[in-house]
Design an enzyme around this catalytic site. Structure first.
Site, PDB file in Angstrom:
ATOM      1  N   SER A 232       3.264  -6.201   4.942  1.00 27.12           N
ATOM      2  CA  SER A 232       2.505  -5.030   4.494  1.00 27.12           C
ATOM      3  C   SER A 232       2.091  -4.197   5.696  1.00 27.12           C
ATOM      4  CB  SER A 232       1.281  -5.488   3.687  1.00 27.12           C
ATOM      5  OG  SER A 232       0.689  -4.390   3.039  1.00 27.12           O
ATOM      6  N   ASN A 233       1.146  -3.312   5.549  1.00 27.46           N
ATOM      7  CA  ASN A 233       0.660  -2.508   6.668  1.00 27.46           C
ATOM      8  C   ASN A 233      -0.830  -2.223   6.474  1.00 27.46           C
ATOM      9  OD1 ASN A 233       0.344   0.082   5.147  1.00 27.46           O
ATOM     10  ND2 ASN A 233       2.530  -0.307   4.808  1.00 27.46           N
TER      11      ASN A 233
END
Ligand code: PMT
Length: 434
Positions: A232-233
């Protein structure tokens, strides 16, 4: 007797030579504002807020808490507002100021609002004039917090903020910077332009997006590695949620497709939660034909594991682990190919050559407008309340904006969409709301 006069203050006539006065209508002419001041070191800044409100034509009465008077004297506010400052829950002669004052106000702004005051409002406590009149107010309420960073991030305060926002109170985000403690943190009183901007948005909402249907994506996506891990980020969703709120405030119908985020869904907005790029792609394409404008603020993962494991991957003692990745669907490219008459707005998060790279993406993805974000700068971009952005449209116009709160940037982006030329290009007919 109420301290808010029934007639607005007479304004001196503008001089003929004063072009600025003649050209710019006063934002708060004939508006009656109660300005609450609570006991924070930032109380001195509410003098600036008062002056700015008066300059914009507002008739302002000030209510102070006892602890606020230890930072600034009531006399300062009395001289500037030309009204007595109210301090006491018990007015003389049987007067009940906590009942009369709010009924005559167009809005109540509490700046600064301490942690204690926020908590009292959320819990419905009314042990002094300011907190008691909040319980009787039917007009819009704006709280501009100021406190130590640790107090702001404390779960109790965050819960109170959510409670208040859920009731429709506008609780502004404090600013980051040096605090009274000497630490750097998030807790400074929002700038007076932000406070006045919020008031303006509430009292004189521009309805220039009426009739539009806006589809916004926000937040990150999570691509599954195994049942407990994902790629993810750091996107928080703040930018996309601010856009959804701003478009809603300006009259649009809004749909929000959000990756995982801790934010509450904006009021009055149709929302769907998704996790993966694939789910976001489906949710966005399903709504495309409904929409007139699409804004992709989400930070979609570019890759996902080719074969997500069904059970938790075990740690290997020797050697390196390898993860095979495949590209995710490019949602914007898909929307661009499928669109009929929709305006498409994309984002580009870049650490260098922001304008050049954003331009490339604008053309590669066939967009009408792109928001280039400088995400390498401290205090802006991912998971921050601020963004430093450049707006580039399909006609080659480039507008480099200064660092600003995401709420404000959202309005700039909406303005830029309204400013797009009606010139012919790939998508017709153009949305031309003017
Ligand atoms: O959520 P916040 O914490 O408020 O942070 C905001 C933000 C920095 C995430 C946001 O403002 C932002 O810049 N979003 C886009 C980030 C990004 O993924 O940029 P990109 O250059 O990788 O993608 C370009 C555009 O294509 C974006 O509009 C993106 O949504 C879209 N895209 C990207 C990959 C993909 N598979 N599909 C897409 O549609």
């Amino acid at each position: 007797m109420s301290m808010i006069p029934t007639k607005p203050r007479r304004l001196s006539s503008p001089k003929k030579s004063d072009n600025r006065f003649l050209m710019t209508p006063l934002k708060f002419l004939e508006k009656r504002i109660l300005l609450g001041v609570t006991g924070s070191i930032a109380a001195y800044k509410s003098v600036g807020v008062l002056r700015a409100l008066i300059q914009e034509g507002a008739d302002v009465s000030v209510i102070m808490t006892a602890s606020a008077t230890r930072f600034v004297t009531p006399l300062t506010f009395e001289v500037l507002s030309k009204h007595p400052v109210r301090l006491d829950l018990f007015g003389g002669g049987g007067e009940m100021p906590h009942l009369t004052l709010p009924t005559e106000a167009d809005a109540i702004v509490v700046a600064p609002s301490t942690a204690n005051f926020l908590a009292k409002c959320a819990l419905g406590l009314g042990d002094d004039l300011l907190s008691a009149l909040m319980l009787n107010a039917k007009c819009p309420l704006i709280l501009a917090p100021a406190m130590d960073g640790d107090m702001w991030s404390h779960p109790a305060i965050q819960t109170h903020v959510e409670t208040l926002r859920g009731r429709g109170v506008t609780v502004l985000e404090p600013e980051e910077g040096p605090l009274a403690s000497g630490e750097i943190g998030k807790g400074r009183l929002p700038h007076q332009d932000v406070i006045l901007g919020a008031l303006e948005a509430i009292l004189t909402p521009r309805q220039d997006w009426l009739g539009q249907r806006v589809l916004v994506s926000a937040g990150p996506t999570q691509e599954v590695i195994d049942p407990v891990r994902f790629i993810s980020n750091r996107s928080s969703g703040k930018m996309g949620y601010a856009l959804a709120r701003a478009a809603r405030e300006r009259g649009a119908q809004v749909s929000l497709v959000s990756g995982p985020s801790s934010l509450s869904f904006p009021r009055g907005v149709e929302c769907e939660s998704v996790h993966t790029a694939e789910e976001m792609n489906k949710a966005m394409t399903r709504r495309l034909s409904w929409s007139t404008v699409v804004i992709m603020a989400a930070a979609v993962a570019d890759f996902r594991p080719t074969r997500p494991a069904g059970t938790k991957l075990k740690k290997t003692r020797e050697g390196t682990a390898r993860l095979e990745l495949e590209p995710t669907e490019d949602i914007l490219e898909n929307l661009s190919k499928m669109r009929n008459s929709q305006i498409l707005v994309g984002f580009a998060a870049e650490t260098q050559d922001v304008t050049a790279r954003a331009k490339q993406k604008l053309h590669a993805k066939g967009l009408d407008l792109i928001v280039g974000n400088a995400v390498g700068l401290p205090g802006t971009g991912f998971d921050s309340d601020h963004n430093t952005a450049v707006l580039i449209d399909r006609d080659g116009r480039v507008n480099q904006l200064p660092t600003m709160p995401k709420e404000l940037l959202a309005h700039h982006i909406l303005d830029a969409v309204l400013g797009l030329s009606g010139s012919t290009s790939k998508t017709k007919p153009r949305f031309n709301p003017r």
